[in-house]
Design an enzyme around this catalytic site. Structure first.
Site, mmCIF file in Angstrom:
data_model
loop_
_atom_site.group_PDB
_atom_site.id
_atom_site.type_symbol
_atom_site.label_atom_id
_atom_site.label_comp_id
_atom_site.label_asym_id
_atom_site.label_seq_id
_atom_site.Cartn_x
_atom_site.Cartn_y
_atom_site.Cartn_z
ATOM 1 N N GLY A 204 33.493 29.925 -3.534
ATOM 2 C CA GLY A 204 35.012 29.110 -3.155
ATOM 3 C C GLY A 204 35.255 28.033 -3.847
ATOM 4 O O GLY A 204 34.561 27.730 -4.809
ATOM 5 N N ASN B 297 26.605 23.266 -1.938
ATOM 6 C CA ASN B 297 26.104 24.317 -0.956
ATOM 7 C C ASN B 297 24.877 24.088 -0.450
ATOM 8 O O ASN B 297 24.700 24.378 0.790
ATOM 9 C CB ASN B 297 26.469 25.978 -1.767
ATOM 10 C CG ASN B 297 27.467 25.997 -2.080
ATOM 11 O OD1 ASN B 297 28.641 25.495 -2.185
ATOM 12 N ND2 ASN B 297 27.775 27.512 -1.546
ATOM 13 N N ASN C 214 24.466 33.512 -1.743
ATOM 14 C CA ASN C 214 25.418 33.592 -0.507
ATOM 15 C C ASN C 214 26.808 33.873 -1.187
ATOM 16 O O ASN C 214 27.208 33.238 -2.464
ATOM 17 C CB ASN C 214 25.643 32.336 0.197
ATOM 18 C CG ASN C 214 26.991 32.086 0.837
ATOM 19 O OD1 ASN C 214 27.753 31.409 0.802
ATOM 20 N ND2 ASN C 214 26.888 33.218 1.655
ATOM 21 N N HIS D 11 30.959 32.793 7.583
ATOM 22 C CA HIS D 11 30.538 32.914 6.248
ATOM 23 C C HIS D 11 29.357 31.970 5.612
ATOM 24 O O HIS D 11 28.595 32.393 4.538
ATOM 25 C CB HIS D 11 31.534 32.854 5.231
ATOM 26 C CG HIS D 11 31.346 33.825 4.069
ATOM 27 N ND1 HIS D 11 30.890 34.960 3.880
ATOM 28 C CD2 HIS D 11 31.676 33.124 2.566
ATOM 29 C CE1 HIS D 11 30.890 35.366 2.567
ATOM 30 N NE2 HIS D 11 31.270 34.203 1.974
ATOM 31 N N TRP D 12 29.387 30.863 6.191
ATOM 32 C CA TRP D 12 28.330 29.828 5.721
ATOM 33 C C TRP D 12 27.156 29.617 6.661
ATOM 34 O O TRP D 12 27.004 28.491 7.266
ATOM 35 C CB TRP D 12 29.042 28.622 5.563
ATOM 36 C CG TRP D 12 30.142 28.597 4.444
ATOM 37 C CD1 TRP D 12 30.493 29.321 3.469
ATOM 38 C CD2 TRP D 12 31.080 27.533 4.315
ATOM 39 N NE1 TRP D 12 31.352 29.189 2.584
ATOM 40 C CE2 TRP D 12 31.945 28.038 3.270
ATOM 41 C CE3 TRP D 12 31.533 26.424 5.062
ATOM 42 C CZ2 TRP D 12 33.112 27.452 2.657
ATOM 43 C CZ3 TRP D 12 32.698 25.965 4.535
ATOM 44 C CH2 TRP D 12 33.584 26.125 3.411
#
Length: 295
Positions: free
Chosen positions: A35, A43, A105, A262-263
């Protein structure tokens, strides 16, 4: 819990790769997503105490953080995943890392798949959170809502706080968990001119190639025990594509989080840390429970 962090730059034949490290023990490599403004520490910083029994290695992937930015010619010649696998292999060699556990990820999940496919003898355990490249959606139109939001972020008038709020809204199931200060910090992290230029090149290359590399074709080459972690409400790399990995990775398990996007490492932090700690916990030198819960 405060952990001592060190950082260095590893020179590869492609360009410099920035790496942060903490801890001592079996190597655990954490690969971040793709992203706007992402980097390894941004992250995973909040999760690091849970992995205190490991030598945690946090590389910024090519194009992100303190690492070099692939050129248009680089991206025409090879995909971002091929570039990243090459750069990270050289980086881990320079760090004296042989076998290692690997967690990735999204875009970092694609790189993790690429490494586990190319060098199965080195990857001892593999954790994938909604990885790119190993996935084919069954019923979700492409590009997904999350992919559209990433493409949109740097286009038009360029980055804005409103766009960052929209991006986060699509990435997670409940955006209310992010404060205005956190949104502002993520926005400011996306403003590096070199990263913006790279992101335009990356999006163009992504469109030319028709998406991520089809890593799903080689999933059978993965020999590592594999843990898939997925948010049921992921609108970027959707859950319906996980069936391919469940079918073709030899030793695989899947945990799905309801009310999660998504996280996973952010939205379900304590559960993420407990599951990963348990999964990695039978490695030599990690003790009975790996990193622990770290809530």
């Amino acid at each position: 819990m405060s952990l001592a962090l060190s950082s260095r730059t590893i020179e590869t034949t492609l360009g410099p790769i920035h790496v942060s490290e903490t801890g001592d023990g079996p190597p655990l490599v954490l690969l971040h997503g793709g992203g706007p403004g992402a980097n390894a520490l941004a992250n995973y910083r909040a999760n690091l105490p849970a992995f205190a029994g490991f030598r945690v290695i946090l590389p910024d992937q090519p194009g992100f953080g303190g690492s070099y930015r692939p050129t248009e010619a680089d991206l025409d010649e090879r995909s971002i995943t091929e570039i990243t696998v090459d750069a990270l292999t050289q980086t881990l060699d320079a760090l004296g890392v042989g076998e290692y556990s690997l967690l990735g990820n999204s875009l970092g999940g694609a790189a993790a798949l690429g490494l586990a496919i190319a060098q199965p003898e080195r990857v001892t355990k593999l954790v994938l959170m909604a990885p790119g490249g190993g996935w084919l959606p069954v019923s979700t139109p492409l590009p997904t809502e999350g992919q559209k939001e990433m493409f949109r972020y740097y286009n038009g008038e360029g980055p804005t706080v409103k766009k960052m709020k929209n991006f986060i809204r699509v990435m997670v199931a409940d955006p209310r968990q992010f404060s205005d200060e956190e949104v502002q910090a993520r926005y400011e992290g996306s403003l590096d001119p070199g990263h913006i230029e790279f992101y335009h090149r990356y999006n163009t290359a992504f469109a030319k190639r028709g998406g991520m590399d089809p890593l799903w074709k080689d999933l059978g080459r993965i020999t590592a025990d594999t843990l898939l972690l997925w948010g049921r409400d992921d609108r970027t790399i959707t859950l319906d594509g996980s069936a391919l990995m469940l079918k073709h990775i030899r030793r695989v398990q899947l945990h799905v989080f309801g009310g999660c996007g998504h996280w996973v490492q952010v939205e379900r932090k304590a559960d993420f840390e407990r599951l990963v700690g348990d999964f990695l916990g039978d490695l030599p030198g990690t003790g009975a429970s790996g990193g622990g819960a770290g809530s």
